[in-house]
Motif scaffolding. Sequence first.
Motif, PDB file in Angstrom:
ATOM      1  N   GLU A 226       0.838  -1.206   0.000  1.00  0.00           N
ATOM      2  CA  GLU A 226       0.000   0.000   0.000  1.00  0.00           C
ATOM      3  C   GLU A 226       0.873   1.257   0.000  1.00  0.00           C
ATOM      4  N   ILE A 227       1.934   1.243   0.793  1.00  0.00           N
ATOM      5  CA  ILE A 227       2.853   2.382   0.830  1.00  0.00           C
ATOM      6  C   ILE A 227       3.471   2.620  -0.545  1.00  0.00           C
ATOM      7  N   ILE A 228       3.898   1.533  -1.182  1.00  0.00           N
ATOM      8  CA  ILE A 228       4.519   1.651  -2.508  1.00  0.00           C
ATOM      9  C   ILE A 228       3.517   2.195  -3.521  1.00  0.00           C
ATOM     10  N   ASP A 229       2.314   1.665  -3.522  1.00  0.00           N
ATOM     11  CA  ASP A 229       1.329   2.031  -4.534  1.00  0.00           C
ATOM     12  C   ASP A 229       0.794   3.445  -4.346  1.00  0.00           C
ATOM     13  N   LYS A 230       0.771   3.930  -3.108  1.00  0.00           N
ATOM     14  CA  LYS A 230       0.237   5.272  -2.866  1.00  0.00           C
ATOM     15  C   LYS A 230       1.288   6.372  -2.977  1.00  0.00           C
ATOM     16  N   TYR A 231       2.514   6.069  -2.553  1.00  0.00           N
ATOM     17  CA  TYR A 231       3.509   7.134  -2.415  1.00  0.00           C
ATOM     18  C   TYR A 231       4.723   6.977  -3.323  1.00  0.00           C
ATOM     19  N   HIS A 232       4.912   5.839  -3.935  1.00  0.00           N
ATOM     20  CA  HIS A 232       6.004   5.595  -4.877  1.00  0.00           C
ATOM     21  C   HIS A 232       7.344   6.156  -4.363  1.00  0.00           C
ATOM     22  N   PRO A 233       7.786   5.719  -3.193  1.00  0.00           N
ATOM     23  CA  PRO A 233       9.037   6.240  -2.636  1.00  0.00           C
ATOM     24  C   PRO A 233      10.251   5.817  -3.457  1.00  0.00           C
ATOM     25  N   ASP A 234      11.274   6.660  -3.431  1.00  0.00           N
ATOM     26  CA  ASP A 234      12.513   6.350  -4.139  1.00  0.00           C
ATOM     27  C   ASP A 234      13.321   5.281  -3.413  1.00  0.00           C
ATOM     28  N   MET A 235      13.028   5.098  -2.129  1.00  0.00           N
ATOM     29  CA  MET A 235      13.727   4.071  -1.353  1.00  0.00           C
ATOM     30  C   MET A 235      12.851   3.663  -0.173  1.00  0.00           C
ATOM     31  N   PHE A 254       7.192  -8.690  -2.138  1.00  0.00           N
ATOM     32  CA  PHE A 254       7.294  -7.231  -2.060  1.00  0.00           C
ATOM     33  C   PHE A 254       8.366  -6.698  -3.006  1.00  0.00           C
ATOM     34  N   ALA A 255       9.553  -7.304  -2.967  1.00  0.00           N
ATOM     35  CA  ALA A 255      10.667  -6.811  -3.774  1.00  0.00           C
ATOM     36  C   ALA A 255      10.304  -6.777  -5.250  1.00  0.00           C
ATOM     37  N   ALA A 256       9.690  -7.830  -5.748  1.00  0.00           N
ATOM     38  CA  ALA A 256       9.288  -7.867  -7.154  1.00  0.00           C
ATOM     39  C   ALA A 256       8.251  -6.787  -7.446  1.00  0.00           C
ATOM     40  N   HIS A 257       7.301  -6.624  -6.538  1.00  0.00           N
ATOM     41  CA  HIS A 257       6.259  -5.611  -6.734  1.00  0.00           C
ATOM     42  C   HIS A 257       6.862  -4.212  -6.761  1.00  0.00           C
ATOM     43  N   TYR A 258       7.762  -3.937  -5.848  1.00  0.00           N
ATOM     44  CA  TYR A 258       8.393  -2.608  -5.762  1.00  0.00           C
ATOM     45  C   TYR A 258       9.196  -2.300  -7.016  1.00  0.00           C
ATOM     46  N   TYR A 259      10.018  -3.240  -7.447  1.00  0.00           N
ATOM     47  CA  TYR A 259      10.845  -3.003  -8.628  1.00  0.00           C
ATOM     48  C   TYR A 259       9.989  -2.863  -9.888  1.00  0.00           C
ATOM     49  N   ASN A 260       8.904  -3.619  -9.977  1.00  0.00           N
ATOM     50  CA  ASN A 260       8.003  -3.482 -11.134  1.00  0.00           C
ATOM     51  C   ASN A 260       7.289  -2.134 -11.105  1.00  0.00           C
ATOM     52  N   SER A 261       6.868  -1.714  -9.929  1.00  0.00           N
ATOM     53  CA  SER A 261       6.201  -0.422  -9.797  1.00  0.00           C
ATOM     54  C   SER A 261       7.119   0.721 -10.204  1.00  0.00           C
ATOM     55  N   ASN A 265       6.910   4.381 -12.266  1.00  0.00           N
ATOM     56  CA  ASN A 265       6.734   5.535 -11.387  1.00  0.00           C
ATOM     57  C   ASN A 265       8.025   6.195 -10.907  1.00  0.00           C
ATOM     58  N   ASN A 266       9.156   5.541 -11.021  1.00  0.00           N
ATOM     59  CA  ASN A 266      10.420   6.096 -10.525  1.00  0.00           C
ATOM     60  C   ASN A 266      11.482   5.973 -11.613  1.00  0.00           C
ATOM     61  N   PRO A 267      11.522   6.910 -12.557  1.00  0.00           N
ATOM     62  CA  PRO A 267      12.405   6.779 -13.717  1.00  0.00           C
ATOM     63  C   PRO A 267      13.893   6.706 -13.385  1.00  0.00           C
ATOM     64  N   ASN A 268      14.302   7.230 -12.217  1.00  0.00           N
ATOM     65  CA  ASN A 268      15.715   7.196 -11.835  1.00  0.00           C
ATOM     66  C   ASN A 268      16.081   5.974 -11.011  1.00  0.00           C
ATOM     67  N   GLY A 269      15.100   5.098 -10.790  1.00  0.00           N
ATOM     68  CA  GLY A 269      15.376   3.859 -10.076  1.00  0.00           C
ATOM     69  C   GLY A 269      15.088   3.944  -8.589  1.00  0.00           C
ATOM     70  N   VAL A 270      14.904   2.772  -7.977  1.00  0.00           N
ATOM     71  CA  VAL A 270      14.609   2.684  -6.548  1.00  0.00           C
ATOM     72  C   VAL A 270      15.541   1.685  -5.879  1.00  0.00           C
ATOM     73  N   LEU A 271      15.517   1.694  -4.557  1.00  0.00           N
ATOM     74  CA  LEU A 271      16.275   0.723  -3.776  1.00  0.00           C
ATOM     75  C   LEU A 271      15.602   0.544  -2.433  1.00  0.00           C
ATOM     76  N   PHE A 272      15.912  -0.549  -1.766  1.00  0.00           N
ATOM     77  CA  PHE A 272      15.502  -0.700  -0.375  1.00  0.00           C
ATOM     78  C   PHE A 272      16.635  -1.356   0.392  1.00  0.00           C
ATOM     79  N   PHE A 273      16.595  -1.188   1.714  1.00  0.00           N
ATOM     80  CA  PHE A 273      17.690  -1.607   2.577  1.00  0.00           C
ATOM     81  C   PHE A 273      17.305  -2.837   3.396  1.00  0.00           C
TER      82      PHE A 273
END
Length: 490
Positions: A226-235, A254-261, A265-273
């Motif tokens: 829900e956080i990813i889909d609503k706010y599209h954070p860069d990380m 989650f990881a697959a969903h985030y990277y696909n999203s 939505n994030n043209p410069n790429g995303v990451l998570f820790f």
Amino acid sequence: MHYTTESEVLKQNGVPEWFQDAKFGIFIHWGIYSIPAYGDEWYARAMYNGDKHWAMTQGYDKGKPTIKEHHIKKYGPLEIFGYKNFIDMWDITKYNPDEWIDLFEKAGAKYVMPVGIHHDSFALYQSDITPWNSVNKGLGTDKFGWKVTNGQGRDLIKELKEAAKRKGMYFGISNHLAENATWIPHMDEYDTNPDKGNDPYETRMLYGSHLTKEEEAERWLSMTNEIIDKYHPDMTYFDAALSNNTFQFVKKEFAAHYYNSALENNPNGVLFFYKFGAFEEGEAVLDVERGQLKDIRTLPWQTDTSISAKSWGYIEEDIYRNADFFISSLIDIVSKNGNLLLNIGPKADGSISEEVKQILLEIGEWLNINGEAIYNTRPWIKFGEGVTIPGSYYSDSGLEFTEGDIRFTKSKSDSTFYILPLVKPTKDTLCIQTLKSDVLDIQNVCEIILLDGNIRLEYKQTQSGLEINLPLDWNLRLKSAYAMKVNLKA
């Protein structure tokens, strides 16, 4: 490209270049725990379990009442005043996200990451899954000074993200929900008791202690997505609990969903820790809490640490480290291919203490002069010389750098590299033992420049190493760590 849960597929996301260039970000712990402002951000757990708070176990607050003792004395019995009752006290009239971002920009930070949901599972954003969120429960007062009612609160995360994006800053959301279900195992005796006027179903949604492991995992996945889909954070940042078997399968979903999203939505790429082996190397970015690594890591990584010693959230009578400590830590981390995420804890009302502001501004002042040796750099062939202690929580052990601690970085665009001693010198000559003739051919050096003042320095190579003469006014010019630029012949 379509990401799946397979490890080799997830590793194709890589680490965005913007993160490798940014080097320095701000972490924010602000939540219900900021209201009592006592002990630490684990207030909810300790008030029910009777745990000693972290500062007490470290010897900072030895002899002070535990959180449970303090709570009962100040607010009354737990069955009368539970953790959730603090929400009715939360007045955030001094929260100004634009002022926060202006301060972080002056501090030299390139990204910001608030804790969107902590272990207590109170969300600082609009959630359609849990009623325990800052919009549904209502925070602060309206323009007439009246307390707002439920459903008329504020989406704190959305407001901060919009302020950050207006300044061109990257934005992340930290998610600590994974520890919620096991965090307060004894609260059922108090807040969910219907005889005390509580709604057991709704209250349990805050504490999560009624969930099976499968339900806990599914709740985590749905709220995280829900956080990813609503706010599209860069990380996105996760605390340690993802290494538990409970989340073995859903975390890859989650990881697959985030990277696909991010593809849309994030043209410069995303990451998570991740921490403690929760993911494989390359699937996400390693985070070392309050710590460092021994040497250069091929893959980018991050340290998160707090500007204060006792707590990640705001508490009264905290201990604040000085700016020099964090400047030296930043240099050490960057020299080993890492980033520094520096945490602050705003007060419950949304203001930031003057002590914290001053430390951030001093870091920013240093970066304004020496930033080219930090931003957009990569590790040199060696990280440097001097003391290095690997592992988590080194920053709580009283580690102090000395004049013998020197670090290196290099420009990512050319052969220029930088020499960064971690403390202010006491001598007029600096000898760098690492830079002997078998490492650095002195004939390839065009000039060495002190960035503070753009002063050209004299140097020579001896059997001991590279000797650099510091300017005559170094004791007035240099306040702490400093940077020298070494320009090489093309």
